[in-house]
Design an enzyme around this catalytic site. Structure first.
Site, PDB file in Angstrom:
ATOM      1  N   LYS A  83       0.819  -1.210   0.000  1.00 37.72           N
ATOM      2  CA  LYS A  83       0.000   0.000   0.000  1.00 37.72           C
ATOM      3  C   LYS A  83       0.852   1.259   0.000  1.00 37.72           C
ATOM      4  CE  LYS A  83      -4.251  -1.820   2.025  1.00 37.72           C
ATOM      5  NZ  LYS A  83      -5.216  -1.753   3.144  1.00 37.72           N
ATOM      6  N   ASN A 128      -7.329  -0.425  14.638  1.00 39.95           N
ATOM      7  CA  ASN A 128      -7.314  -1.293  15.823  1.00 39.95           C
ATOM      8  C   ASN A 128      -6.813  -0.515  17.027  1.00 39.95           C
ATOM      9  OD1 ASN A 128      -4.267  -2.169  16.442  1.00 39.95           O
ATOM     10  ND2 ASN A 128      -4.527  -1.979  14.214  1.00 39.95           N
ATOM     11  N   CYS A 186     -14.025  -3.389   9.360  1.00 39.30           N
ATOM     12  CA  CYS A 186     -14.919  -3.300   8.212  1.00 39.30           C
ATOM     13  C   CYS A 186     -14.890  -4.587   7.395  1.00 39.30           C
ATOM     14  CB  CYS A 186     -14.578  -2.091   7.349  1.00 39.30           C
ATOM     15  SG  CYS A 186     -12.923  -2.115   6.663  1.00 39.30           S
ATOM     16  N   CYS A 243      -5.930   9.776  33.857  1.00 40.99           N
ATOM     17  CA  CYS A 243      -5.523   9.053  32.651  1.00 40.99           C
ATOM     18  C   CYS A 243      -4.138   8.448  32.847  1.00 40.99           C
ATOM     19  CB  CYS A 243      -5.523   9.983  31.443  1.00 40.99           C
ATOM     20  SG  CYS A 243      -4.892   9.217  29.926  1.00 40.99           S
ATOM     21  N   CYS A 246      -1.686  10.515  29.987  1.00 41.44           N
ATOM     22  CA  CYS A 246      -1.393  11.955  30.082  1.00 41.44           C
ATOM     23  C   CYS A 246      -1.791  12.564  31.411  1.00 41.44           C
ATOM     24  CB  CYS A 246      -2.106  12.708  28.955  1.00 41.44           C
ATOM     25  SG  CYS A 246      -3.905  12.878  29.187  1.00 41.44           S
TER      26      CYS A 246
END
Length: 257
Positions: A83, A128, A186, A243, A246
């Protein structure tokens, strides 16, 4: 800029918010695009057309016939090619004046750590959660803005995360890495072809805004599209102090006895 560039980018330069100054910032920028598929196709093509001077494409896959319904970087003649090689050919035809770097490999943590540090902006065009979180961690570590998009069936979403701003959330603030989100693709669920074009175009616009210092990027907001009703919704996405990537705890010095 030379005369040819002034002509090529004249419709940008005519915009008061862009002008020669922001267009020069586009030319001087380096955009790292992870994923050369449905989202990466419009992202790469619009950034190339807009004159972003250096594009790096990362994707380990080869073009398959099933990709051609939506991955507009590639053609029937590209089937079987890597690709990134097919993408390079398309981009070079679109704008031969920009620099293109390609890596036909998986975007693992070590690779991303090296690539992100040299980027002006990173665009997550993957599908993903493992890779998404690896990209996010690298962007937070190197304080590089990240534009993340996704598309599945008739639903798309996009947001911008800017680790340079203390108020900006990161991807993990919205999708914590320790939560079990259902991994769907998909290949099994399907996706409406123009949806990836819409979301990818928004990602490209966000990247140009970040590079050029234009307008108000989607920092702290999650933009979602239901293409069946063509309904856009925007949700606030604040930074989470808890988190693990961060948040405040992630920057605290290690405990010593």
């Amino acid at each position: 800029m030379n005369d040819d560039q002034l002509l090529r980018y004249s419709r940008h330069i005519l915009l008061d918010e862009v002008g020669i100054e922001a267009q020069q910032r586009f030319l001087d920028a380096h955009a790292l695009i992870v994923g050369a598929g449905g989202l990466g196709s419009p992202v790469a093509m619009y950034l190339a057309a807009s004159g972003v001077g250096h594009l790096t494409l990362v994707d380990e896959d080869r073009v398959d016939l099933t990709n051609l319904q939506r991955q507009i970087l590639h053609t029937t003649q590209s089937v079987g090619q890597r690709k990134v090689d097919s993408g390079r050919q398309t981009i070079e035809r679109l704008n031969p004046d920009i620099r293109i770097t390609t890596l036909a490999c998986r975007a693992d943590a070590a690779t991303l750590d090296s690539l992100v540090s040299d980027a002006t902006v990173v665009l997550d065009c993957t599908d993903n959660f493992v890779t998404r979180h690896a990209i996010n961690r690298a962007c937070v570590a190197h304080r590089v803005p990240l534009v993340s998009g996704s598309a599945l069936r008739f639903d798309g979403q996009v947001s911008t995360f800017d680790a340079r701003s203390p108020d900006s959330p990161c991807y993990a603030c919205i999708f914590p890495p320790d939560e079990n989100f259902e991994e769907v693709a998909c290949a099994t669920m399907g996706v409406l072809a123009p949806l990836v074009g819409i979301i990818g175009a928004v990602q490209a616009a966000e990247a140009l805004k970040v590079i050029g210092g234009l307008g108000k990027p989607l920092t702290g907001r999650l933009l979602m599209l239901d293409a069946l009703s063509m309904q856009w919704d925007s949700f606030r996405a604040p930074r989470q102090t808890s988190c693990p990537v961060c948040g405040d705890a992630s920057h605290s010095p290690p405990h010593t006895a």
